[in-house]
Design a protein around this motif. Structure first.
Motif, short mmCIF file in Angstrom:
data_model
loop_
_atom_site.label_atom_id
_atom_site.label_comp_id
_atom_site.label_asym_id
_atom_site.label_seq_id
_atom_site.Cartn_x
_atom_site.Cartn_y
_atom_site.Cartn_z
N LEU A 70 0.83 -1.21 0.00
CA LEU A 70 0.00 0.00 0.00
C LEU A 70 0.86 1.25 0.00
N ALA A 71 1.89 1.26 0.82
CA ALA A 71 2.76 2.43 0.92
C ALA A 71 3.59 2.61 -0.35
N SER A 72 4.15 1.53 -0.84
CA SER A 72 5.03 1.61 -2.02
C SER A 72 4.27 2.01 -3.29
N CYS A 73 3.08 1.50 -3.44
CA CYS A 73 2.31 1.73 -4.68
C CYS A 73 1.21 2.76 -4.51
N ARG A 74 1.03 3.25 -3.32
CA ARG A 74 0.01 4.25 -2.99
C ARG A 74 -1.39 3.83 -3.45
N PHE A 75 -1.72 2.60 -3.08
CA PHE A 75 -3.07 2.08 -3.35
C PHE A 75 -4.02 2.57 -2.26
N PRO A 76 -5.25 2.89 -2.64
CA PRO A 76 -6.25 3.11 -1.60
C PRO A 76 -6.57 1.78 -0.94
N PHE A 77 -6.94 1.81 0.31
CA PHE A 77 -7.23 0.59 1.06
C PHE A 77 -8.22 0.93 2.15
N LEU A 78 -9.23 0.08 2.32
CA LEU A 78 -10.21 0.27 3.38
C LEU A 78 -10.49 -1.07 4.03
N THR A 79 -10.33 -1.09 5.35
CA THR A 79 -10.62 -2.29 6.12
C THR A 79 -11.43 -1.93 7.35
N PHE A 80 -12.34 -2.83 7.70
CA PHE A 80 -13.10 -2.72 8.94
C PHE A 80 -12.68 -3.88 9.82
N VAL A 81 -12.23 -3.56 11.03
CA VAL A 81 -11.62 -4.54 11.91
C VAL A 81 -12.43 -4.65 13.20
N THR A 82 -12.98 -5.83 13.45
CA THR A 82 -13.65 -6.04 14.73
C THR A 82 -12.57 -6.32 15.77
N THR A 109 -14.48 7.78 1.80
CA THR A 109 -14.10 8.97 1.03
C THR A 109 -12.61 9.20 1.10
N LEU A 110 -12.05 9.15 2.30
CA LEU A 110 -10.61 9.38 2.46
C LEU A 110 -9.80 8.30 1.75
N ALA A 111 -10.24 7.06 1.84
CA ALA A 111 -9.51 5.97 1.19
C ALA A 111 -9.53 6.10 -0.32
N PHE A 112 -10.73 6.17 -0.89
CA PHE A 112 -10.86 6.06 -2.33
C PHE A 112 -10.69 7.37 -3.09
N ASP A 113 -11.00 8.48 -2.48
CA ASP A 113 -10.84 9.76 -3.17
C ASP A 113 -9.45 10.37 -2.96
N SER A 114 -8.77 9.95 -1.91
CA SER A 114 -7.43 10.51 -1.62
C SER A 114 -6.33 9.46 -1.68
N ASP A 115 -6.65 8.26 -2.18
CA ASP A 115 -5.66 7.18 -2.30
C ASP A 115 -4.92 6.93 -0.99
N GLN A 116 -5.68 6.74 0.07
CA GLN A 116 -5.10 6.53 1.39
C GLN A 116 -5.45 5.16 1.94
N PRO A 117 -4.57 4.56 2.74
CA PRO A 117 -4.93 3.33 3.45
C PRO A 117 -5.61 3.70 4.77
N ILE A 118 -6.81 3.16 4.97
CA ILE A 118 -7.63 3.50 6.13
C ILE A 118 -8.11 2.22 6.81
N ALA A 119 -8.01 2.21 8.13
CA ALA A 119 -8.56 1.11 8.94
C ALA A 119 -9.58 1.68 9.91
N VAL A 120 -10.73 1.05 9.98
CA VAL A 120 -11.75 1.42 10.97
C VAL A 120 -11.81 0.29 11.99
N LEU A 121 -11.46 0.62 13.23
CA LEU A 121 -11.48 -0.36 14.30
C LEU A 121 -12.83 -0.28 15.00
#
Length: 184
Positions: free
Chosen positions: A97-109, A157-169
């Motif tokens: 994710l960091a090297s290629c600047r892929f957007p990423f979204l995960t939901f973590v229980t 929005t932050l993940a896909f529109d700004s190409d950011q890796p995001i985790a929601v805990l």
């Protein structure tokens, strides 16, 4: 005596899995992958019932990081669902994710926090947020069911529109404390 089986004590309040699902639909998420987890069961069922979302059961969580990257390269948005114990399996893949600047979204229980009965869950529960942050993933915490839709939409929005890796805990208090009961 029969073997013990885990049960969940879900939180009361708004239908937060439905709120997350609706936010993902609004964000045009087309793929969802997961390692089976009771905390995500309702969200998984909602996506399985939606023909517009392709669901993939994973054998290990890091496959979901690669699936998300491949979906993005193919013009689609993907989300990974996992439990906090699976985050440690993904650390090496987070470098993609960091090297290629892929957007990423995960939901973590989360496990290992609120009323945890299993001591094996506690160490990774404590390390989850730090592991994400060390690898450059922005972390949101979902503590209240009524905030689920807003947090999920902001994260997408932050993940896909700004190409950011995001985790929601997702707090263990929201998913409910697991308890062992006797099967009879």
């Amino acid at each position: 005596m029969a073997a013990a089986a885990p049960t969940d004590t879900p939180s009361t309040g708004p239908d937060w899995p439905l709120a997350i699902y609706e936010a993902l639909k609004s964000a045009d998420v087309r793929q969802l992958c997961y390692v089976p987890d009771a905390g995500h069961a309702r969200l998984i069922r909602l996506t399985h019932d939606d023909p517009a979302i392709a669901t993939t059961v994973l054998t290990t969580e890091e496959e979901g990081v690669a699936l998300g990257a491949g979906a993005w390269l193919g013009g689609q948005r993907a989300v990974l669902l996992m439990q906090s114990s699976g985050v440690g399996n993904c650390v090496n893949m987070f470098s993609l994710l960091a090297s290629c600047r892929f957007p990423f979204l995960t939901f973590v229980t989360m496990r290992g926090e609120w009323a945890e009965f299993n001591p094996w869950q506690v160490p990774m529960g404590k390390a989850t947020q730090s592991a994400f942050e060390i690898m450059g993933v922005t972390v949101f915490r979902m503590e209240r069911p009524e905030d689920a839709g807003e947090i999920a939409a902001a994260a997408a929005t932050l993940a896909f529109d700004s190409d950011q890796p995001i985790a929601v805990l997702i707090s263990q208090r929201m998913i409910g404390a697991k308890k062992w009961t006797e099967n009879k």
